[in-house]
Design a protein around this motif. Structure first.
Motif, PDB file in Angstrom:
ATOM      1  N   VAL A 142       0.677  -1.276   0.325  1.00  0.00           N
ATOM      2  CA  VAL A 142      -0.011  -0.181  -0.369  1.00  0.00           C
ATOM      3  C   VAL A 142       1.065   1.037  -0.026  1.00  0.00           C
ATOM      4  CG1 VAL A 142      -1.603   1.191   0.991  1.00  0.00           C
ATOM      5  CG2 VAL A 142      -1.976  -1.264   1.080  1.00  0.00           C
ATOM      6  N   TRP A 193       2.174   1.399  -3.263  1.00  0.00           N
ATOM      7  CA  TRP A 193       1.049   1.899  -4.579  1.00  0.00           C
ATOM      8  C   TRP A 193       0.682   3.785  -3.987  1.00  0.00           C
ATOM      9  CZ3 TRP A 193      -3.948   3.949  -2.984  1.00  0.00           C
ATOM     10  CH2 TRP A 193      -4.634   4.010  -4.282  1.00  0.00           C
ATOM     11  N   LEU A 194       0.701   4.116  -2.988  1.00  0.00           N
ATOM     12  CA  LEU A 194       0.703   5.712  -2.531  1.00  0.00           C
ATOM     13  C   LEU A 194       1.401   6.326  -2.745  1.00  0.00           C
ATOM     14  CD1 LEU A 194      -0.521   4.992   1.549  1.00  0.00           C
ATOM     15  CD2 LEU A 194      -1.943   6.241  -0.307  1.00  0.00           C
ATOM     16  N   VAL A 212      -3.600   6.119   7.623  1.00  0.00           N
ATOM     17  CA  VAL A 212      -3.882   4.973   6.406  1.00  0.00           C
ATOM     18  C   VAL A 212      -3.488   3.432   7.934  1.00  0.00           C
ATOM     19  CG1 VAL A 212      -3.907   4.063   4.358  1.00  0.00           C
ATOM     20  CG2 VAL A 212      -3.131   5.878   4.823  1.00  0.00           C
ATOM     21  N   VAL A 223      -4.410  -0.206   7.482  1.00  0.00           N
ATOM     22  CA  VAL A 223      -4.245  -1.191   6.256  1.00  0.00           C
ATOM     23  C   VAL A 223      -4.597  -2.832   6.375  1.00  0.00           C
ATOM     24  CG1 VAL A 223      -2.747  -2.099   4.735  1.00  0.00           C
ATOM     25  CG2 VAL A 223      -2.242   0.062   5.012  1.00  0.00           C
ATOM     26  N   ASP A 241      -8.028   6.731   6.403  1.00  0.00           N
ATOM     27  CA  ASP A 241      -8.088   5.899   4.753  1.00  0.00           C
ATOM     28  C   ASP A 241      -8.324   5.083   5.915  1.00  0.00           C
ATOM     29  OD1 ASP A 241      -8.344   8.806   3.694  1.00  0.00           O
ATOM     30  OD2 ASP A 241      -6.826   8.248   2.754  1.00  0.00           O
ATOM     31  N   ALA A 261      -7.235   0.993   3.808  1.00  0.00           N
ATOM     32  CA  ALA A 261      -6.964   0.489   2.729  1.00  0.00           C
ATOM     33  C   ALA A 261      -7.361  -1.824   2.354  1.00  0.00           C
ATOM     34  CB  ALA A 261      -5.528  -0.175   2.188  1.00  0.00           C
ATOM     35  N   LEU A 275      -4.543  -5.006  -4.145  1.00  0.00           N
ATOM     36  CA  LEU A 275      -5.636  -3.750  -3.560  1.00  0.00           C
ATOM     37  C   LEU A 275      -7.558  -4.218  -3.873  1.00  0.00           C
ATOM     38  CD1 LEU A 275      -5.224  -0.938  -1.291  1.00  0.00           C
ATOM     39  CD2 LEU A 275      -5.233  -0.169  -3.591  1.00  0.00           C
ATOM     40  N   GLU A 303      -9.807  -2.532  -2.119  1.00  0.00           N
ATOM     41  CA  GLU A 303     -10.542  -1.786  -2.083  1.00  0.00           C
ATOM     42  C   GLU A 303      -9.905  -0.481  -1.138  1.00  0.00           C
ATOM     43  OE1 GLU A 303     -15.278   0.173  -1.027  1.00  0.00           O
ATOM     44  OE2 GLU A 303     -14.104  -1.745   0.166  1.00  0.00           O
ATOM     45  N   TYR A 304      -9.749   0.985  -2.011  1.00  0.00           N
ATOM     46  CA  TYR A 304      -9.156   2.204  -0.741  1.00  0.00           C
ATOM     47  C   TYR A 304     -10.415   3.656  -1.075  1.00  0.00           C
ATOM     48  CZ  TYR A 304      -6.071   5.324   1.244  1.00  0.00           C
ATOM     49  OH  TYR A 304      -4.843   6.142   1.268  1.00  0.00           O
TER      50      TYR A 304
END
Length: 148
Positions: free
Chosen positions: A14, A17-18, A55, A57, A103, A105, A137, A139-140
């Motif tokens: 994650v 990806w961010l 975030v 996760v 958020d 993830a 991933l 869903e975010y």
């Protein structure tokens, strides 16, 4: 591989990806007496106000019992993350004027081909193979605490 290692790989995925979408990772596994935040990231590109994302996760195997980790984000867990975010902002007061959000993830994993021992990106959107595991991933959720 232990659950802790799987969780760390999910967080690594994650975070990468961010970063690939323009976020800058400020902290990983920020902890205090109230709890831990998996990733703290900021976004400042092409916007008026910088955004600070705390975030959480959740990395689970396919078909997990708690809806991919969504069931683990209880009100008690949210309160712990919010308190921990407050500690972070107290330690970094220059970030206190940022727009803040929480958020989530959701990452799934499964065992990939046994002969795949190196990092390789799959053709599926937002998926990667790390060693013997394939992470995706699922869903975010930006500003997730408003919706959960």
């Amino acid at each position: 591989m232990s659950y802790l290692n799987i969780a760390n790989l999910g967080e690594d995925f994650v975070a990468q990806w961010l970063e690939s979408t323009g976020w800058m990772i400020l902290q990983r596994q920020f902890s205090c007496r109230w709890g831990e935040i998996d990733i703290i990231a900021e976004y400042t590109e092409n916007i008026r106000e910088p955004v600070l994302a705390f975030v959480e996760v959740k990395t689970r195997s396919f078909g997990s019992w708690d809806d991919g980790g969504r069931g683990a984000i209880t009100l008690k867990k949210q309160a712990k993350i919010e308190r921990t975010a407050g500690i972070f902002l107290a330690e970094y007061p220059e970030k206190s004027d940022y727009t803040c959000r929480f958020d989530v993830a959701i990452v799934s994993y499964e065992i990939a081909a046994k002969n795949n021992r190196q990092l390789s990106v799959t053709q599926e959107p937002i998926a990667v193979c790390l060693g013997e595991y394939k992470f995706q991933l699922q869903e975010y959720i930006p500003a997730a605490f408003e919706y959960l």
